[in-house]
Design an enzyme around this catalytic site. Structure first.
Site, PDB file in Angstrom:
ATOM      1  NE  ARG A 118      -2.744  -6.914  -4.655  1.00  0.00           N
ATOM      2  CZ  ARG A 118      -3.541  -7.165  -3.645  1.00  0.00           C
ATOM      3  NH1 ARG A 118      -3.032  -7.517  -2.514  1.00  0.00           N
ATOM      4  NH2 ARG A 118      -4.846  -7.080  -3.775  1.00  0.00           N
ATOM      5  CE  LYS A 132     -11.900  -7.184   0.811  1.00  0.00           C
ATOM      6  NZ  LYS A 132     -10.620  -6.576   0.399  1.00  0.00           N
ATOM      7  CB  SER A 145      -4.308  -6.728   4.244  1.00  0.00           C
ATOM      8  OG  SER A 145      -3.959  -5.463   3.783  1.00  0.00           O
ATOM      9  CG  HIS A 201      -1.974  -0.966   1.329  1.00  0.00           C
ATOM     10  ND1 HIS A 201      -2.078  -1.848   2.379  1.00  0.00           N
ATOM     11  CD2 HIS A 201      -3.030  -1.222   0.526  1.00  0.00           C
ATOM     12  CE1 HIS A 201      -3.153  -2.605   2.215  1.00  0.00           C
ATOM     13  NE2 HIS A 201      -3.747  -2.260   1.097  1.00  0.00           N
TER      14      HIS A 201
END
Ligand code: ADP
Length: 161
Positions: free
Chosen positions: A93, A41, A131, A17
């Site tokens: 990514r 989430k 994460s 990030h």
């Protein structure tokens, strides 16, 4: 003044990030990191904890004075417009990110064509970093030193004590 919003869950913020934030600062005068509640989430850290960790992590960046940290409320494009931002930053990514990000970007464009989505790619050694993976490694007691700032490492350790 060119302003962009970088939205995300940041549960927790990682070096990936931060790499994206630094790239965004090269393109914009000001970047607002907007931390989303994202109850879907089921985050490990509360919104307050995530925001505090972001605030602490960015202090290490030389250009942190051009960053703002806020909690994201409401629809992203409305939020961006209200802050006179012209762009939304997202990190890309791998191909696996593409489908969801593509859908999100096109939907946001439909909702507000004035806001452009810009995808930035991190340094190659952060392309496999997320994460979710960091939390999993930390939970199992693995080393995460090169993936997250020190404050995040400590926070994760405390969560999994
Ligand atoms: P969200 O729930 O919005 O996906 P995340 O915090 O997981 O929130 O990610 C926010 C943005 O940062 C997304 O665009 C994601 O693709 C990007 N991102 C996450 N990790 C990395 C990384 N290691 N490198 C580059 N971009 C990343």
């Amino acid at each position: 003044m060119r302003r962009a919003i970088y939205p995300g869950s940041f549960d927790p913020i990682t070096n990936g990030h931060l790499d994206v934030v630094e790239r965004a600062l090269r393109l914009f005068d000001e970047v607002i990191i907007a931390v989303a509640q994202n109850s879907d989430k089921n985050p490990l850290f509360t919104l307050q904890e995530r925001t505090d960790l972001v605030r602490e992590a960015i202090l290490a960046l030389p250009d942190h004075k051009r960053l703002r940290i806020e909690c994201l409320e409401g629809l992203l494009v409305d939020y961006a417009e209200a802050r006179e931002a012209t762009a939304v930053i997202r990190g890309l990514r791998a191909v696996s990110d593409f489908e969801f990000e593509f859908q999100l970007a096109l939907m946001n464009r439909k909702l507000n064509p004035r806001i452009e989505t810009i995808f930035l790619m991190p340094k190659d050694n952060y392309t496999y970093l997320s994460s979710r993976i960091v939390k999993e490694i930390a939970r199992l007691g693995g080393a995460i030193d090169c993936f997250v700032p020190k404050s995040v490492r400590t926070a994760l350790k405390n969560k999994f004590l």
